[in-house]
Design a protein around this motif. Structure first.
Motif, short mmCIF file in Angstrom:
data_model
loop_
_atom_site.label_atom_id
_atom_site.label_comp_id
_atom_site.label_asym_id
_atom_site.label_seq_id
_atom_site.Cartn_x
_atom_site.Cartn_y
_atom_site.Cartn_z
N LYS A 13 7.41 -11.74 -1.50
CA LYS A 13 8.12 -12.82 -2.20
C LYS A 13 7.20 -13.91 -2.71
N ASP A 14 6.05 -14.13 -2.08
CA ASP A 14 5.16 -15.23 -2.49
C ASP A 14 3.88 -14.74 -3.17
N ILE A 15 3.82 -13.44 -3.48
CA ILE A 15 2.61 -12.90 -4.10
C ILE A 15 2.72 -12.96 -5.62
N ASP A 16 1.70 -13.48 -6.25
CA ASP A 16 1.64 -13.58 -7.72
C ASP A 16 0.83 -12.40 -8.24
N LEU A 17 1.53 -11.39 -8.77
CA LEU A 17 0.86 -10.17 -9.19
C LEU A 17 -0.04 -10.37 -10.40
N SER A 18 0.11 -11.49 -11.10
CA SER A 18 -0.74 -11.73 -12.26
C SER A 18 -2.17 -12.09 -11.87
N ASP A 43 13.83 -2.57 3.61
CA ASP A 43 13.92 -3.34 2.37
C ASP A 43 13.67 -4.82 2.62
N GLU A 44 14.22 -5.36 3.69
CA GLU A 44 14.02 -6.78 4.00
C GLU A 44 12.55 -7.07 4.27
N ARG A 45 11.88 -6.17 4.99
CA ARG A 45 10.46 -6.41 5.30
C ARG A 45 9.62 -6.40 4.03
N ILE A 46 9.91 -5.47 3.13
CA ILE A 46 9.15 -5.39 1.89
C ILE A 46 9.38 -6.63 1.02
N LEU A 47 10.63 -7.00 0.85
CA LEU A 47 10.94 -8.16 0.01
C LEU A 47 10.34 -9.44 0.60
N ASN A 99 -9.55 -10.63 -6.13
CA ASN A 99 -8.64 -11.49 -5.38
C ASN A 99 -7.59 -10.62 -4.68
N ALA A 100 -8.06 -9.87 -3.68
CA ALA A 100 -7.19 -8.95 -2.95
C ALA A 100 -6.50 -9.66 -1.79
N VAL A 101 -5.30 -9.18 -1.46
CA VAL A 101 -4.50 -9.77 -0.38
C VAL A 101 -4.07 -8.66 0.57
N PHE A 102 -4.34 -8.85 1.85
CA PHE A 102 -3.90 -7.89 2.87
C PHE A 102 -2.42 -8.12 3.16
N VAL A 103 -1.60 -7.09 2.92
CA VAL A 103 -0.16 -7.18 3.16
C VAL A 103 0.18 -6.28 4.35
N ASP A 104 0.45 -6.90 5.48
CA ASP A 104 0.69 -6.17 6.72
C ASP A 104 2.19 -5.93 6.89
N LEU A 105 2.62 -4.71 6.65
CA LEU A 105 4.03 -4.35 6.78
C LEU A 105 4.35 -3.73 8.14
N SER A 149 7.49 4.34 -2.17
CA SER A 149 8.64 4.48 -3.04
C SER A 149 9.53 3.24 -3.00
N ARG A 150 9.81 2.74 -1.80
CA ARG A 150 10.69 1.57 -1.69
C ARG A 150 10.05 0.33 -2.31
N ILE A 151 8.74 0.17 -2.19
CA ILE A 151 8.07 -0.96 -2.84
C ILE A 151 8.24 -0.86 -4.35
N ALA A 152 8.05 0.35 -4.88
CA ALA A 152 8.19 0.54 -6.33
C ALA A 152 9.61 0.22 -6.79
N VAL A 153 10.60 0.69 -6.03
CA VAL A 153 12.00 0.47 -6.41
C VAL A 153 12.38 -1.00 -6.30
N LEU A 154 12.03 -1.63 -5.17
CA LEU A 154 12.46 -3.01 -4.92
C LEU A 154 11.76 -4.02 -5.82
N THR A 155 10.52 -3.73 -6.19
CA THR A 155 9.80 -4.65 -7.08
C THR A 155 9.97 -4.26 -8.55
N LYS A 156 10.76 -3.20 -8.79
CA LYS A 156 11.07 -2.74 -10.15
C LYS A 156 9.80 -2.44 -10.95
N ALA A 157 8.99 -1.56 -10.38
CA ALA A 157 7.71 -1.20 -10.99
C ALA A 157 7.91 -0.48 -12.31
N HIS A 158 6.93 -0.65 -13.20
CA HIS A 158 6.92 0.07 -14.48
C HIS A 158 6.62 1.54 -14.25
N GLU A 159 5.72 1.81 -13.29
CA GLU A 159 5.34 3.19 -13.00
C GLU A 159 4.80 3.26 -11.58
#
Length: 480
Positions: free
Chosen positions: A191-196, A183-187, A165-171, A226-236
């Protein structure tokens, strides 16, 4: 911290979809769960070189030809060459049918719009009130975005075909109605993607109102990552490459002697980036380090290996060398002027202005009473331009150039007596002449400038003396 990881896939790995799918997507790094991950993808190998310019040789791509001449008969064939290369990738990935048709249609639409933009800009700038130089940065960003949009769209749809169930995210901000900060573009995009239960495949290029490439140039995808990891508060954060972050280049010291580093810190990663080794851009690493997010570098083709973990606080158990790295094709530009003594700051500032003008990457520099030497990672064409301007600005100075290589021993903690002596002795025993040498008080690296033909001997001798040990699994700790 979230439960998810943010993972970047490099261009060489991206060119092998089957390995990406089987070794990365179906074999998650941290848990037996295909989801709870965000992927940031680079363009396929060689595509960004064709769109902009070759990263190593400087050979002109579409952007460079447009910037130099702006005549359609110069850049247009290059754009068609890129189109053919990208379509050939599509045809190697998709069987004949509806999905290939959609992939080709998406690609052709982007390329057609890009071509129309270049043609319109060319016509506009023929008018005396408009200057092409004011728009070149935007053109560069637009062209760069094509490569990542192509690879991300393809990967998302191939994975959907294969049951993910892949989603194309066009930034890329293509046809975006408004400008946003990075940061605004990434957030907004996430915002509507369910990572689970969704697996985002995001473009490595992200459009922002200030432009990524003006600061990071070809390191833009690492900043997005890097900014995606920081803004989404990634574990790693995880980077998948076609090789391990090893104690030296296996092709030089032998595959049986080079070993994955396993653990190191962001300070070491910065030293590697300075030498041109693509672990991660220093500014991208800064965000991860400040947010206390660890970075793992993995080999795409050895999925069971845990790779190398980079953290902010790691220090080796005892002072030791972790990696021997270097770069060839470095140009030493030396400026000597008797008037420099006592007024060295003025000379230094003026030289740096010239180097910044040509975006020359400075690996190291030497200063004494009347001489300043910069060691530059630039191509020959840029070097000639630099030398011409330096001769114009410093007419009374003696300015020379020399092609050299730099070899460096790097470690998270190298503060021990005798390490520099061991390194110099190892090189001297191979009859290698050290032209210059650098070690700062921070003692995380030692740099040796040698003739280019001595590069391999210097690498092998340092690796043998400072890294290779009988248990073959750890760097030698010279304090023991």
């Amino acid at each position: 911290m979230g439960q998810h990881t943010v993972e970047k896939i490099g261009g060489t790995s991206m060119s092998d979809y089957r390995s990406v799918r089987d070794n990365i997507i179906f074999k998650p790094t941290l848990a037996n769960n295909m989801y709870q991950r965000i992927f940031v993808v680079s363009a396929y190998a060689g595509i960004t070189d064709k769109l902009l310019e070759h990263k190593k040789t400087g050979d002109a791509g579409v952007f460079a030809l447009f910037a130099q001449e702006r005549k359609q008969n110069n850049w247009f064939p290059a754009l068609q060459d890129v189109r053919n290369a990208m379509l050939a990738i599509n045809h190697s990935l998709f069987e004949v049918g509806e999905l290939r048709h959609k992939a080709d249609a998406f690609l052709n639409s982007r390329l057609k719009e890009a071509q129309e933009c270049l043609e319109d800009l060319h016509r506009l700038c023929q008018h005396g009130h408009f200057s092409i130089s004011e728009h070149l940065a935007t053109v560069r960003e637009m062209l760069a975005s094509l490569g990542e949009a192509h690879s991300a769209w393809n990967t998302a749809h191939l994975l959907q075909r294969d049951g993910v169930n892949a989603v194309f995210v066009d930034l890329t901000g293509w046809n975006s109605p408004s400008h946003m900060s990075l940061d605004e573009r990434i957030l907004d995009a996430f915002k509507d993607i369910d990572l689970s239960k969704e697996l985002p495949i995001a473009t490595g290029y992200a459009h922002s109102e200030t432009g990524l490439m003006s600061t990071f140039d070809r390191g833009y995808s690492e900043m997005t990552f890097s900014r995606i990891a920081v803004l989404t508060k990634a574990h790693e954060a995880v980077i998948h490459k076609e090789f391990h972050l090893s104690s030296a280049d296996p092709r030089l010291v032998g595959e049986s002697k080079a070993v994955p580093i396993g653990r190191t810190n962001y300070d070491v990663a910065d030293q590697l980036a300075n030498l041109g080794m693509e672990a991660i851009h220093p500014k991208a690493a800064k965000g991860l380090r400040q947010s206390d997010i660890s970075l793992r570098v993995k080999n795409t083709f050895e999925p069971e290996h845990t790779g190398t973990l980079i953290t902010g606080d790691y220090v080796s158990d005892a002072p030791c060398v972790e990696i021997i790295a270097g770069c060839r094709g470095v140009f030493a530009v030396e400026l000597f002027d008797q008037d420099m003594a006592g007024d060295i700051d003025k000379f230094d500032v003026d030289i740096l202005k010239v180097l910044r003008q040509f975006h020359a990457h400075i690996i190291a520099k030497d200063i004494n009473a009347n001489t300043i030497t910069h060691y530059l990672a630039i191509n020959l064409k840029t070097l000639k331009r630099v030398m011409r301007v330096l001769h114009e600005r410093f007419a009374d100075a003696e300015i020379t150039q020399r092609k050299v290589a730099i070899v460096s021993a790097i470690g998270s903690d190298m503060k021990t007596t005798g390490m520099l002596a061991k390194a110099v002795k190892a090189i001297a025993e191979q009859n290698v002449n050290v032209l210059a040498m650098h070690q700062s008080m921070r003692q995380v690296d030692m740099q040796f400038v040698v003739d280019e033909e001595d590069y391999e001997k210097a690498i092998c001798s340092l690796h043998k003396e400072l890294v290779e040990v009988h248990n073959h699994g750890r760097a030698i700790c010279l304090a023991s």
